[in-house]
Design a protein around this motif. Structure first.
Motif, PDB file in Angstrom:
ATOM      1  N   UNK A 148      -4.990   5.369   1.597  1.00 49.49           N
ATOM      2  CA  UNK A 148      -5.076   4.305   2.602  1.00 49.49           C
ATOM      3  C   UNK A 148      -5.296   2.937   1.949  1.00 49.49           C
ATOM      4  N   UNK A 149      -6.202   2.864   0.985  1.00 43.55           N
ATOM      5  CA  UNK A 149      -6.492   1.589   0.312  1.00 43.55           C
ATOM      6  C   UNK A 149      -5.293   1.097  -0.493  1.00 43.55           C
ATOM      7  N   UNK A 150      -4.567   2.021  -1.115  1.00 44.10           N
ATOM      8  CA  UNK A 150      -3.371   1.633  -1.868  1.00 44.10           C
ATOM      9  C   UNK A 150      -2.303   1.099  -0.923  1.00 44.10           C
TER      10      UNK A 150
ATOM     11  N   UNK B 298       0.856  -3.325   1.196  1.00 46.96           N
ATOM     12  CA  UNK B 298       1.322  -4.120   2.347  1.00 46.96           C
ATOM     13  C   UNK B 298       0.999  -5.601   2.164  1.00 46.96           C
ATOM     14  N   UNK B 299      -0.183  -5.903   1.623  1.00 51.59           N
ATOM     15  CA  UNK B 299      -0.552  -7.301   1.383  1.00 51.59           C
ATOM     16  C   UNK B 299       0.380  -7.927   0.345  1.00 51.59           C
ATOM     17  N   UNK B 300       0.725  -7.194  -0.686  1.00 53.00           N
ATOM     18  CA  UNK B 300       1.635  -7.703  -1.726  1.00 53.00           C
ATOM     19  C   UNK B 300       3.020  -7.928  -1.137  1.00 53.00           C
TER      20      UNK B 300
ATOM     21  N   UNK C 142      10.799  -3.316   4.550  1.00 45.73           N
ATOM     22  CA  UNK C 142      11.334  -2.167   3.815  1.00 45.73           C
ATOM     23  C   UNK C 142      10.299  -1.065   3.607  1.00 45.73           C
ATOM     24  N   UNK C 143       9.038  -1.398   3.767  1.00 44.05           N
ATOM     25  CA  UNK C 143       7.968  -0.493   3.369  1.00 44.05           C
ATOM     26  C   UNK C 143       7.510   0.353   4.560  1.00 44.05           C
TER      27      UNK C 143
ATOM     28  N   UNK D 240       0.918  -4.835  -9.569  1.00 44.37           N
ATOM     29  CA  UNK D 240       0.581  -5.857  -8.579  1.00 44.37           C
ATOM     30  C   UNK D 240      -0.921  -6.121  -8.629  1.00 44.37           C
ATOM     31  N   UNK D 241      -1.265  -7.374  -8.359  1.00 44.84           N
ATOM     32  CA  UNK D 241      -2.670  -7.790  -8.333  1.00 44.84           C
ATOM     33  C   UNK D 241      -2.896  -8.571  -7.044  1.00 44.84           C
ATOM     34  N   UNK D 242      -3.991  -8.262  -6.358  1.00 44.79           N
ATOM     35  CA  UNK D 242      -4.376  -8.976  -5.147  1.00 44.79           C
ATOM     36  C   UNK D 242      -4.423 -10.480  -5.418  1.00 44.79           C
TER      37      UNK D 242
END
Length: 184
Positions: free
Chosen positions: A28-30, A35-37, A50-51, A105-107
């Motif tokens: 869930x956290x991933x 989604x944020x990225x 697309x996701x 990816x990085x927040x």
């Protein structure tokens, strides 16, 4: 099984982050991180439209990566929150089994603090000990100068360019650079 020991690292600003192998319970956290990225839209191939990965699919994907000795999913965590992620997939075919491709990816709030560098250094250390891997590969938008500078600083070199490979919603095209780094 592809896992790494949990390690900690201090990043710019003095925060201590943990680098560890993704676990099925991280699904869930991933997904929230991904989604944020994707919602940002910058420098990623997939768009949020697309996701469509479900939590169950993500859990299965994490399990499959943990079970495969040539694949690795690393998360960067701060106070229980996933702030970065690196996914490495090795090739399966015999003649190219010695290499694989990474994505990272990085927040947004954690960029330019050393999280990406720490993720990459963790992968490199793992790959240097791997009995089969010899080369790490990646693809990056030619316009992503910060990422290219990071990769170059860690001895990745440009090996090719796919011209006008990405077409943005604005109609603009972006080249994609292919980069690689030998670990032995």
């Amino acid at each position: 099984m592809s896992t790494i020991p949990n390690t900690t690292a201090q990043v710019k600003g003095g925060s201590t982050i943990t680098m560890r192998t993704a676990r099925p319970e991280d699904a869930r956290a991933i997904l929230e991180h991904a989604r944020a990225i994707f919602a940002e839209g910058a420098f990623v191939l997939s768009t949020i439209e697309d996701f469509h990965m479900t939590e169950e699919q993500e859990t299965a994907w994490i399990r499959a990566n943990r079970a495969d000795p040539g694949d690795l999913v690393i998360v960067a965590e701060y106070e229980g929150q996933i702030i970065g992620m690196l996914n490495f997939q090795s090739e399966r075919r015999k003649r190219v089994r010695h290499h694989g491709e990474l994505s990272m990816s990085v927040n947004r709030a954690w960029r330019d603090q050393g999280v990406g560098r720490t993720l990459l250094l963790t992968l490199i250390a793992w790959a240097e000990q791997h009995p089969v891997l010899e080369k790490l590969c990646l693809q990056v938008f030619a316009t992503n100068t910060r990422a290219i500078a990071l990769y170059t600083s860690l001895s990745f070199v440009e090996e090719g360019r796919q011209v006008r490979d990405i077409k943005l919603e604005t109609g603009e095209y972006v080249d994609v650079l292919m980069m690689g780094r030998f670990v032995r």
